[in-house]
Write a protein that holds these residues in place. Structure first.
Motif, mmCIF file in Angstrom:
data_model
loop_
_atom_site.group_PDB
_atom_site.id
_atom_site.type_symbol
_atom_site.label_atom_id
_atom_site.label_comp_id
_atom_site.label_asym_id
_atom_site.label_seq_id
_atom_site.Cartn_x
_atom_site.Cartn_y
_atom_site.Cartn_z
ATOM 1 N N GLY A 27 31.763 31.238 42.393
ATOM 2 C CA GLY A 27 31.941 32.486 41.672
ATOM 3 C C GLY A 27 30.955 33.722 41.348
ATOM 4 N N GLU A 28 29.748 33.318 41.484
ATOM 5 C CA GLU A 28 28.595 33.968 41.069
ATOM 6 C C GLU A 28 28.175 34.596 42.577
ATOM 7 O OE1 GLU A 28 25.635 31.495 39.194
ATOM 8 O OE2 GLU A 28 27.143 30.679 37.725
ATOM 9 N N LEU A 29 28.603 34.302 43.625
ATOM 10 C CA LEU A 29 28.278 34.892 44.928
ATOM 11 C C LEU A 29 28.564 36.522 44.841
ATOM 12 C CD1 LEU A 29 29.410 32.408 47.606
ATOM 13 C CD2 LEU A 29 26.904 32.788 46.885
ATOM 14 N N PRO A 30 27.832 37.345 45.644
ATOM 15 C CA PRO A 30 28.488 38.665 45.392
ATOM 16 C C PRO A 30 29.786 38.873 46.172
ATOM 17 C CG PRO A 30 26.134 38.469 46.436
ATOM 18 C CD PRO A 30 26.824 36.896 46.300
ATOM 19 N N GLU A 31 30.381 40.007 45.246
ATOM 20 C CA GLU A 31 31.888 39.953 45.812
ATOM 21 C C GLU A 31 32.056 40.308 47.327
ATOM 22 O OE1 GLU A 31 34.869 43.471 44.882
ATOM 23 O OE2 GLU A 31 34.050 42.601 43.164
ATOM 24 N N ASN A 32 31.211 40.714 47.896
ATOM 25 C CA ASN A 32 31.389 41.121 49.371
ATOM 26 C C ASN A 32 31.467 39.708 50.185
ATOM 27 O OD1 ASN A 32 28.649 40.905 48.859
ATOM 28 N ND2 ASN A 32 28.155 42.157 50.597
ATOM 29 N N CYS A 33 30.336 38.840 49.838
ATOM 30 C CA CYS A 33 30.270 37.449 50.455
ATOM 31 C C CYS A 33 31.635 36.523 50.043
ATOM 32 C CB CYS A 33 28.965 36.893 49.659
ATOM 33 S SG CYS A 33 27.460 37.169 50.221
ATOM 34 N N HIS A 58 38.913 39.867 42.200
ATOM 35 C CA HIS A 58 38.494 41.117 42.603
ATOM 36 C C HIS A 58 38.088 41.037 44.301
ATOM 37 C CE1 HIS A 58 38.578 43.308 38.708
ATOM 38 N NE2 HIS A 58 37.666 42.232 38.174
ATOM 39 N N ALA A 59 37.196 40.154 44.596
ATOM 40 C CA ALA A 59 37.296 39.971 46.028
ATOM 41 C C ALA A 59 38.418 40.015 46.818
ATOM 42 C CB ALA A 59 36.184 38.568 46.325
ATOM 43 N N SER A 60 39.370 39.318 46.417
ATOM 44 C CA SER A 60 40.728 39.284 47.358
ATOM 45 C C SER A 60 41.434 40.695 47.382
ATOM 46 C CB SER A 60 41.671 38.172 46.496
ATOM 47 O OG SER A 60 42.217 38.803 45.388
#
Length: 288
Positions: A27-33, A58-60
């Protein structure tokens, strides 16, 4: 002189607290990753992870995730089934996918179409009410039974007849791919509840083991399939596989004509329940 001693590290921090510090998680990875990771998953798995925390949620919603899951002609389908006269620019790809997964009825409610959530494959049901059936309005031969076993809440039941003839057609913008076509039938009178195997073997079922039923369909791109089968198994709904066909046209509607006949005036037949015609992508062909 003091008898006490300090447990603090040289920097003044508490080692006990440091040992309890949480390790970095996904969950702490950048959103695009995160979005790249999600793009390799099936839609149900993406939605399940989106519920775990805000980062996944948000990433989904990234458009590139869902565009790869959508049918090739999703713009045509969205305008026809979901948005009607609306603008696609107002909707994200995730919203369009969700909209296409919701079954939509047309042709006066006799046809239903949707995409399967996991694979994105197109499915269609055609109710018996959307077919031309010889003698369907003559209650000596046919009855119309309300039941929760059908998605259309009723089935056609053949009591007795010499001449079985069912035909119909569909015209729709099926996405390119390989499809299977089935008739959903049952030998024996179904009950009105949801239990799809509550019918018992009865003497009212007869005549189907003497001559095969002929199933046919033709596609506007020139494909034609014929198959003949005995109807033997009583008491449960079965999908009788007629055949497969391929659609390559991305933009234009495909027309499919289909029929089911058992024309033999040497014997009567009865006890057949007809629910619907089912069309689906090949990988979705198992199950009911």
């Amino acid at each position: 002189m003091g008898s006490g001693f300090s447990t603090a590290d040289e920097d003044g921090s508490d080692p006990a607290k440091n040992s309890r510090k949480r390790s970095p998680g996904l969950g702490e990875l950048p959103e695009n990753c995160l979005a790249m990771v999600l793009s390799y998953l099936d839609p149900p798995d993406i939605c399940n992870l989106a519920r775990t925390n805000r980062a996944f949620y948000h990433a989904s919603s990234a458009d590139f995730i869902w565009e790869s899951k959508l049918p090739e002609n999703y713009r045509i389908l969205a305008r026809k089934l979901v948005l009607y006269d609306g603008s696609l620019a107002c909707f994200g790809k995730k919203d369009i996918y969700a909209g296409l997964c919701s079954p939509v009825r047309f042709s006066s409610g006799t046809k239903e179409v949707w995409i399967e959530k996991k694979s994105g494959g197109m499915c269609m049901l055609v109710s018996w009410k959307g077919m031309k059936i010889t003698g369907i309005d003559d209650r000596r031969y046919w009855s119309h039974i309300p039941t929760l076993q059908s998605r259309f809440y009723s089935i056609a039941y053949l009591k007795q007849m010499w001449w079985l003839e069912v035909e119909g057609d569909v015209e729709f913008e099926f996405p390119p791919g390989s499809y299977s076509l089935f008739f959903s039938l049952q030998l024996g009178k179904p009950c009105k509840g949801k239990n799809r195997q509550c019918s018992s073997i009865t003497p009212q079922v007869y005549g189907w083991n003497i001559k095969r039923v002929r199933f046919q369909f033709s596609v506007s791109n020139g494909q034609h399939v014929t198959s003949e089968q005995f109807l033997n198994e009583q008491g449960k709904w079965l999908r009788y596989h007629v055949g497969d066909f391929v659609i390559e046209d991305l933009c234009n509607p495909t027309k499919i004509k289909f029929s089911m006949t058992q024309i033999d005036c040497t014997h009567q037949k009865g006890g057949l329940a007809l629910d619907s015609l089912f069309i689906c992508r090949n990988q979705l062909a198992s199950g009911r």
